[in-house]
Design a protein around this motif. Sequence first.
Motif, PDB file in Angstrom:
ATOM      1  N   ASP A 112       0.782  -1.475   0.025  1.00 45.64           N
ATOM      2  CA  ASP A 112       0.083  -0.461   0.227  1.00 45.64           C
ATOM      3  C   ASP A 112       1.114   1.144  -0.020  1.00 45.64           C
ATOM      4  O   ASP A 112       0.220   2.470   0.276  1.00 45.64           O
ATOM      5  CB  ASP A 112      -0.993   0.209   1.285  1.00 45.64           C
ATOM      6  CG  ASP A 112      -2.059  -0.817   1.347  1.00 45.64           C
ATOM      7  OD1 ASP A 112      -3.229  -1.623   0.061  1.00 45.64           O
ATOM      8  OD2 ASP A 112      -1.918  -1.616   2.442  1.00 45.64           O
ATOM      9  N   SER A 113       2.125   1.032  -0.747  1.00 46.34           N
ATOM     10  CA  SER A 113       3.236   2.069   0.517  1.00 46.34           C
ATOM     11  C   SER A 113       2.540   3.254  -1.371  1.00 46.34           C
ATOM     12  O   SER A 113       2.977   2.990  -2.789  1.00 46.34           O
ATOM     13  CB  SER A 113       4.415   2.162   0.672  1.00 46.34           C
ATOM     14  OG  SER A 113       4.888   1.541  -0.843  1.00 46.34           O
ATOM     15  N   PRO A 114       2.840   4.553  -1.034  1.00 46.18           N
ATOM     16  CA  PRO A 114       2.772   5.013  -2.319  1.00 46.18           C
ATOM     17  C   PRO A 114       3.921   5.315  -2.665  1.00 46.18           C
ATOM     18  O   PRO A 114       3.984   5.424  -4.694  1.00 46.18           O
ATOM     19  CB  PRO A 114       2.841   6.592  -2.164  1.00 46.18           C
ATOM     20  CG  PRO A 114       2.077   6.485   0.062  1.00 46.18           C
ATOM     21  CD  PRO A 114       3.219   5.679   0.246  1.00 46.18           C
ATOM     22  N   ALA A 115       5.042   4.827  -2.920  1.00 51.70           N
ATOM     23  CA  ALA A 115       6.403   4.628  -3.423  1.00 51.70           C
ATOM     24  C   ALA A 115       5.971   3.752  -4.773  1.00 51.70           C
ATOM     25  O   ALA A 115       5.815   3.783  -5.890  1.00 51.70           O
ATOM     26  CB  ALA A 115       7.273   4.534  -2.973  1.00 51.70           C
ATOM     27  N   LEU A 116       5.207   2.187  -4.326  1.00 50.94           N
ATOM     28  CA  LEU A 116       5.136   1.333  -4.893  1.00 50.94           C
ATOM     29  C   LEU A 116       4.132   1.793  -5.827  1.00 50.94           C
ATOM     30  O   LEU A 116       4.111   1.260  -6.764  1.00 50.94           O
ATOM     31  CB  LEU A 116       4.383  -0.090  -4.011  1.00 50.94           C
ATOM     32  CG  LEU A 116       4.138  -0.887  -4.742  1.00 50.94           C
ATOM     33  CD1 LEU A 116       4.176  -2.493  -3.845  1.00 50.94           C
ATOM     34  CD2 LEU A 116       3.150  -1.157  -4.969  1.00 50.94           C
ATOM     35  N   HIS A 117       3.182   2.194  -5.321  1.00 55.28           N
ATOM     36  CA  HIS A 117       1.616   2.371  -6.553  1.00 55.28           C
ATOM     37  C   HIS A 117       2.314   3.485  -7.472  1.00 55.28           C
ATOM     38  O   HIS A 117       1.804   3.484  -8.543  1.00 55.28           O
ATOM     39  CB  HIS A 117       0.825   3.379  -5.496  1.00 55.28           C
ATOM     40  CG  HIS A 117      -0.614   2.080  -5.140  1.00 55.28           C
ATOM     41  ND1 HIS A 117      -1.490   1.941  -5.805  1.00 55.28           N
ATOM     42  CD2 HIS A 117       0.630   1.561  -4.025  1.00 55.28           C
ATOM     43  CE1 HIS A 117      -2.465   0.931  -4.762  1.00 55.28           C
ATOM     44  NE2 HIS A 117      -1.036   0.978  -3.118  1.00 55.28           N
ATOM     45  N   ASP A 118       3.328   4.779  -7.446  1.00 58.88           N
ATOM     46  CA  ASP A 118       3.581   5.208  -7.865  1.00 58.88           C
ATOM     47  C   ASP A 118       4.904   4.671  -9.603  1.00 58.88           C
ATOM     48  O   ASP A 118       4.717   4.410 -10.085  1.00 58.88           O
ATOM     49  CB  ASP A 118       4.668   6.875  -7.573  1.00 58.88           C
ATOM     50  CG  ASP A 118       3.980   7.831  -6.060  1.00 58.88           C
ATOM     51  OD1 ASP A 118       2.520   7.625  -6.961  1.00 58.88           O
ATOM     52  OD2 ASP A 118       5.030   8.178  -6.424  1.00 58.88           O
ATOM     53  N   SER A 119       5.373   3.343  -8.427  1.00 61.83           N
ATOM     54  CA  SER A 119       6.448   2.575  -9.740  1.00 61.83           C
ATOM     55  C   SER A 119       5.634   2.219 -10.139  1.00 61.83           C
ATOM     56  O   SER A 119       5.550   1.775 -11.736  1.00 61.83           O
ATOM     57  CB  SER A 119       7.246   2.399  -8.905  1.00 61.83           C
ATOM     58  OG  SER A 119       7.993   1.034  -9.606  1.00 61.83           O
TER      59      SER A 119
END
Length: 252
Positions: A112-119
Amino acid sequence: MNGRRRQSPQSSSDSDEAELRDLTAQNLHRVQFRAVNNGQSAQWRATPHGQPNVVIYDPTFSYAQPGQPGLTASSSLAHEVGGHEVADLTFQHPDHAALRATNLHLPGDDVDSPALHDSYRRQSRTIHENWEEVRDAIPGDTSIAQNQGWADYVNARVDYAQANPQVHNESVAGDTLDALRRSQLADGPVGNQLRAISREASVRRQLGGEVARVERVQGTSSTRMPAYVNTLAGPSGRHQQSSGRQQRRRGR
């Protein structure tokens, strides 16, 4: 999937598709095949860790005849095993049911991390753009452009890859390239773009990093070397912290 007959052996150096054939052959023992009369060629399905994943297939499915546009038995097998099964084993990302067979390296352990979703969004967008290069190559590929059936088939495979880029990048590149090769249509601009997509994915599986932009391939020689730069791998060439299935298996 082909009357229970083993595929005839092929040299690992006779074409640019050798790696996909090898990956498929090396991982056949990992999956369980299950015949189901559902009118579809095959579907890969994830199972809980520790159990073999399943490939469901219809033994009565009508594959494309030689020279005709469409899925072949060998390309279907390569798609499910060399594509989905290998992706499930090698790409590094959080252990989550929604990410099984994802053909992307994703950062960290928090789904659920923003970094993962952005990637995830960034890489999906890059894959979409890379497949537009395949579509744009069709008009300049005389053998394909002059055959409406093949032009429509390649366009349909582009649509299929772009609809679910997180799981249908190299799997669709491989099955489309195989279909073209078996009809002696794989040596033109479309085939070159598909090889470049497959090569980018191969490098990324080994070195990590995000999906690299695959620009228009100029000439056939560029298919023998990367037509891109994998710029987002770490200093050692490997992806940063991750907890993919392969990594967990090594720890067992």
